[in-house]
Every structure is written in structure tokens, then in C-alpha cells.
Design an enzyme around this catalytic site. Structure first.
Site, PDB file in Angstrom:
ATOM      1  N   ASP A  22       0.848  -1.196   0.000  1.00 47.79           N
ATOM      2  CA  ASP A  22       0.000   0.000   0.000  1.00 47.79           C
ATOM      3  C   ASP A  22       0.883   1.246   0.000  1.00 47.79           C
ATOM      4  O   ASP A  22       0.683   2.172  -0.797  1.00 47.79           O
ATOM      5  CB  ASP A  22      -0.905   0.011   1.246  1.00 47.79           C
ATOM      6  CG  ASP A  22      -1.618  -1.308   1.456  1.00 47.79           C
ATOM      7  OD1 ASP A  22      -2.553  -1.591   0.703  1.00 47.79           O
ATOM      8  OD2 ASP A  22      -1.211  -2.065   2.365  1.00 47.79           O
ATOM      9  N   GLU A 280       1.552  -6.504  -5.032  1.00 44.96           N
ATOM     10  CA  GLU A 280       1.146  -5.750  -6.224  1.00 44.96           C
ATOM     11  C   GLU A 280       2.319  -4.967  -6.807  1.00 44.96           C
ATOM     12  O   GLU A 280       2.556  -4.973  -8.022  1.00 44.96           O
ATOM     13  CB  GLU A 280       0.008  -4.790  -5.834  1.00 44.96           C
ATOM     14  CG  GLU A 280      -0.421  -3.888  -6.956  1.00 44.96           C
ATOM     15  CD  GLU A 280      -1.826  -3.344  -6.804  1.00 44.96           C
ATOM     16  OE1 GLU A 280      -2.677  -3.968  -6.140  1.00 44.96           O
ATOM     17  OE2 GLU A 280      -2.098  -2.276  -7.387  1.00 44.96           O
TER      18      GLU A 280
HETATM   19  O1  TRH Z   1       4.499  -6.224   0.736  1.00 45.75           O
HETATM   20  P1  TRH Z   1       3.450  -6.742  -0.179  1.00 45.75           P
HETATM   21  O2  TRH Z   1       2.917  -8.056   0.116  1.00 45.75           O
HETATM   22  O3  TRH Z   1       2.319  -5.677  -0.183  1.00 45.75           O
HETATM   23  C1  TRH Z   1       0.929  -5.667  -0.459  1.00 45.75           C
HETATM   24  C2  TRH Z   1       0.159  -5.472   0.806  1.00 45.75           C
HETATM   25  O4  TRH Z   1       0.138  -6.655   1.553  1.00 45.75           O
HETATM   26  C3  TRH Z   1      -1.225  -5.030   0.491  1.00 45.75           C
HETATM   27  O5  TRH Z   1      -2.022  -4.965   1.634  1.00 45.75           O
HETATM   28  C4  TRH Z   1      -1.826  -5.925  -0.521  1.00 45.75           C
HETATM   29  O6  TRH Z   1      -3.024  -5.405  -0.900  1.00 45.75           O
HETATM   30  C5  TRH Z   1      -0.930  -6.001  -1.708  1.00 45.75           C
HETATM   31  O7  TRH Z   1       0.353  -6.476  -1.335  1.00 45.75           O
HETATM   32  C6  TRH Z   1      -1.479  -6.868  -2.784  1.00 45.75           C
HETATM   33  O8  TRH Z   1       4.020  -6.775  -1.689  1.00 45.75           O
HETATM   34  P2  TRH Z   1       4.355  -5.618  -2.727  1.00 45.75           P
HETATM   35  O9  TRH Z   1       3.122  -4.951  -3.199  1.00 45.75           O
HETATM   36  O10 TRH Z   1       5.186  -6.234  -3.732  1.00 45.75           O
HETATM   37  O11 TRH Z   1       5.220  -4.554  -1.934  1.00 45.75           O
HETATM   38  C7  TRH Z   1       6.537  -4.770  -1.543  1.00 45.75           C
HETATM   39  C8  TRH Z   1       7.346  -3.517  -1.710  1.00 45.75           C
HETATM   40  O12 TRH Z   1       8.564  -3.644  -1.014  1.00 45.75           O
HETATM   41  C9  TRH Z   1       7.705  -3.224  -3.163  1.00 45.75           C
HETATM   42  O13 TRH Z   1       7.640  -1.821  -3.391  1.00 45.75           O
HETATM   43  C10 TRH Z   1       9.152  -3.658  -3.258  1.00 45.75           C
HETATM   44  C11 TRH Z   1       9.626  -3.290  -1.885  1.00 45.75           C
HETATM   45  N1  TRH Z   1      10.851  -3.929  -1.430  1.00 45.75           N
HETATM   46  C12 TRH Z   1      11.938  -3.127  -1.109  1.00 45.75           C
HETATM   47  O14 TRH Z   1      11.867  -1.900  -1.262  1.00 45.75           O
HETATM   48  N2  TRH Z   1      13.064  -3.711  -0.641  1.00 45.75           N
HETATM   49  C13 TRH Z   1      13.195  -5.059  -0.500  1.00 45.75           C
HETATM   50  O15 TRH Z   1      14.255  -5.533  -0.076  1.00 45.75           O
HETATM   51  C14 TRH Z   1      12.075  -5.875  -0.860  1.00 45.75           C
HETATM   52  C15 TRH Z   1      12.191  -7.360  -0.712  1.00 45.75           C
HETATM   53  C16 TRH Z   1      10.926  -5.274  -1.300  1.00 45.75           C
END
Ligand code: TRH
Length: 387
Positions: A22, A280
Site C-alpha cells: 500500500d 502488487e
Molecule cells: O508487501 P506486499 O505483500 O504488499 C501488499 C500489501 O500486503 C497489500 O495490503 C496488498 O493489498 C498487496 O500487497 C497486494 O508486496 P508488494 O506490493 O510487492 O510490496 C513490496 C514492496 O517492497 C515493493 O515496493 C518492493 C519493496 N521492497 C523493497 O523496497 N526492498 C526489498 O528488499 C524488498 C524485498 C521489497
């Protein structure tokens, strides 16, 4: 590009449900509105600590702070005196504070309310994108805005200059070595494959590591901190291993990475041949990396997420050789709770097809980019609603 005199002030309201996605999406959106469209943007977030993890330039403490041209406030700072702005983004329909909604309705001109929806490749999305969602009691204009992969949707978040930054690293092995060196690791050997692994808890994790350890070719797995990692460490017999450590089993080398700032996580995706992502935002970033990816979709009640997973695979694999598409589907299914045996077998096929899969990923990138970037589409959509 600038939008001129109308709709210059924007608010993004981010309610963090869980994890990082989010905040990640809201942050990208707010930054792009400010940077690329010259708008005055406030981001209201109820979990500043999550934003801090993604961007260390943001302190994440109680004070309001301007970062990358965006004024970041805590959600609780919205008061009766907060002035409403031209456009409000209600991210993922998390809702807005009641007194702020009243200020929106009292304002002249009234604030435009956009509900930014979740990303899905389901065919109904294009038909719902941009539909009005009248407020039940107040005279407010509210619309649904759906990101998406195809014509008629809002497109995907993609900031200017991303392609150039990606290709500068991908075509330069010294830049890749510098990336790994910055994290304390040697370059990936030229004969080895590499994969990043970010996911939720997943019993398929150890099964895949086992297939990699027994594989025909060496593989370097980069494992940043995530809910998936403890399971992998137990399989490696090193539950207490820390960031910076390297663990080995057969042909597999596992590198433990810290949770990287968002811009560096992109570089990781660009430097790996395969990316296992989730949620996402990382899902979209892995598509921009132009390498094969595997999506650990956010699990929903009653298996509702399978419909979304299939919808994406249906569109993504269009034009892919049938056998290759079937193997990719088996890998994705196994990674999301389907047959782990089929997943390992599929990996055996796919591991030899990296070039074909990367070629497909490049064509997919072109196809999706044709829809236009989401923030540009959003600004245009809002302008079209000016009376
Ligand atoms: O963390 P997520 O599972 O996030 C979301 C939320 O759970 C939300 O509520 C839900 O609706 C949605 O998923 C579908 O996965 P996401 O979206 O990939 O977000 C992770 C973020 O973290 C992404 O911007 C990449 C970042 N990231 C880093 O910046 N550094 C890292 O080392 C890693 C592993 C990820």
C-alpha cells in the site's frame, strides 16, 4: 508535462492494510505527480514506519516532512482545519477522514475524489475503469480508477527514466558487479543463473531450493528479508543466519540480503535472471525488469486470488510457445500452493529457456507500456472531469 492552472493541489490518502504494497504504490504515485506533473502533493499515511523502510530519506517520525517534492504527513494530522484540495486519491478504497470529506464537499470548486483500485488482469476491469461512484449523502464527484494491463484500463505505475536506468545496468556487467559488491557479494559467475526470492510464507520454497541445489547449472539465489526467508533458512539448516551471509547446498548459493531501499530493490530485479515477487508493487516492478518472473499472489479468502492469477497468466502467456506457457503455468501454480512436484519438473524445462522467456518478457513490456503510464493517465482522467 504540467497540467496548467487547474487541479494543481492533490492529496493521497494511504491506509496501510499490511506489509509494504500500500505504501509502495502510494509513494510512487505521489512522487510521480510531484516530479513529472509539477503538482503540489501531500501524502497522508497511517504507517510512516513502512514508508521509512522503503525510502530512508523519509525519517518516519512524527514531524511532517518534504521528501522528493512530496509533503508527507501522518494520517492523524488531518484536522478540522485541514483545507481540502483539488483532487484526492483514496488509495485502495481505504476511506478518508469524515471531517475531511465534509471539507471536500464544502469547497468551491468541489474536490474530485478518485478511488484507486487494486490491480487485476481480469477482463471486467476495462468495463469498470472510470465509472462514477456517487457519494451516498454528499454532493461529491467520485470515480473508480483501475490500473491494468490492457486497453481501456488505467495502465501501470512507471516513472520517467526507468527504462534508461534499467538498461544502463543490464547491459553493463561492471555496473552489476558494483551492485553485488555494494552488498558485500562477489559478481554472479558468468555460467550461473540468478534469482531473487521475495514472498510470503511458502511450503514450496524449500522444494524449489532443493531443485536448484540438484540442478544442471549453478544458481545464485538472492534472498532479501521477507516472510519467506525463515522457511528457506530452516531448509538450509541455518535458521539464525544473518544478512550478508552466503549459504551453499549443491549447485545452489544463497545470498542473504537486508531489506533494501526501494530503488535498490529495483536494481536487484534488474541484476537477476529470474524474479520471484509478491503483492502488487514488486509484481509490476519485476515486469519492468524484463526478465521471467514468478508471482506469489496475495492469498484471499475462498481462493479468490486464483481467478486473478489465471487472468494474468492468460494474458501474459499470449503468444508464448504452448509447451513453454504450460511449464510457466505449472511453476506459478506450484509456487502458489499447487503441485510442488509439477513445479520442480517445470523448473527443469524453464531453466533451459531463459532467452526465450526474456524475449517474451521484453515483448510483454512493450505491450503493457502501450497503455501509457498510470499517473499520466490519471492526471488526464481528472482533467477530463473539470466542468
Ligand atoms: O508487501 P506486499 O505483500 O504488499 C501488499 C500489501 O500486503 C497489500 O495490503 C496488498 O493489498 C498487496 O500487497 C497486494 O508486496 P508488494 O506490493 O510487492 O510490496 C513490496 C514492496 O517492497 C515493493 O515496493 C518492493 C519493496 N521492497 C523493497 O523496497 N526492498 C526489498 O528488499 C524488498 C524485498 C521489497
Amino acid at each position: 508535462m504540467s497540467v496548467g492552472a487547474v487541479q494543481r493541489s492533490w492529496d493521497v490518502f494511504c491506509h496501510v492494510v499490511d506489509n509494504y504494497g500500500d505504501a509502495a504504490v502510494c509513494w510512487r504515485l505521489a512522487r510521480q505527480l510531484a516530479h513529472e506533473h509539477g503538482l503540489s502533493v501531500r501524502l497522508w499515511i497511517d504507517r510512516p514506519d513502512v514508508l521509512h523502510a522503503l525510502n530512508r530519506d523519509y525519517a518516519g517520525d512524527a514531524a511532517a516532512q518534504t521528501v522528493d517534492g512530496v509533503k508527507v504527513y501522518r494520517w492523524d494530522d488531518v484536522s478540522e482545519n485541514t483545507e481540502a484540495v483539488d483532487v484526492v486519491i483514496d488509495a485502495f478504497g481505504g476511506g478518508l477522514p469524515d471531517h475531511y470529506v465534509r471539507a471536500m464537499a464544502a469547497r468551491s470548486p468541489r474536490t474530485l475524489w478518485i478511488t484507486l483500485e487494486y490491480l487485476s488482469a481480469e477482463p471486467w476491469v476495462a468495463g469498470h475503469h472510470g465509472l462514477p461512484s456517487p457519494h451516498p449523502s454528499l454532493p461529491l464527484e467520485r470515480y473508480f480508477f483501475f490500473p491494468g494491463f490492457g486497453p481501456g484500463t488505467g495502465g501501470l505505475l512507471k516513472e520517467a527514466g526507468l527504462e534508461e536506468r534499467r538498461s544502463a545496468i543490464q547491459r553493463d556487467s561492471a555496473a552489476q558487479a558494483q551492485f553485488w559488491g555494494g552488498l558485500g557479494f562477489a559478481p554472479v559467475p558468468p555460467d550461473a543463473q540468478s534469482a531473487s526470492l521475495f514472498g510470503y510464507e511458502n511450503p514450496a520454497g524449500p522444494v524449489l531450493l532443493d531443485a536448484w541445489a540438484r540442478g544442471a547449472r549453478s544458481l545464485v539465489a538472492a534472498v532479501p528479508q521477507s516472510r519467506l526467508r525463515p522457511q528457506l533458512l530452516s531448509w538450509l539448516g541455518a535458521p539464525d543466519a544473518c544478512d550478508g551471509e552466503t549459504l551453499r547446498r549443491g549447485r545452489l548459493e544463497v545470498r542473504l540480503l537486508p531489506f533494501l531501499p526501494q530503488h535498490q530493490y529495483d536494481e536487484l530485479l534488474w541484476c537477476c535472471n529470474w524474479n520471484f515477487v509478491r503483492g502488487e508493487d514488486s509484481f509490476v516492478r519485476a515486469q519492468w525488469a524484463q526478465h521471467p518472473l514468478v508471482w506469489h499472489i496475495y492469498p484471499q479468502e475462498a481462493g479468490a486470488h486464483w481467478v486473478k492469477l489465471d487472468a494474468f497468466l492468460d494474458t501474459y502467456t499470449r503468444g508464448m510457445e504452448t509447451g513453454l506457457a504450460a511449464s510457466l503455468r505449472a511453476l506459478w501454480y506450484g509456487w502458489n500452493g499447487g503441485s510442488a512436484e509439477a513445479m520442480s519438473a517445470a523448473w527443469g524445462v524453464l531453466a533451459t529457456q531463459s532467452d526465450a522467456l526474456s524475449g517474451h518478457a521484453r515483448r510483454w513490456n512493450e505491450r503493457v507500456s502501450g497503455v501509457g503510464d498510470m499517473v499520466g493517465n490519471l492526471v488526464q482522467f481528472c482533467q477530463s472531469k473539470v466542468k
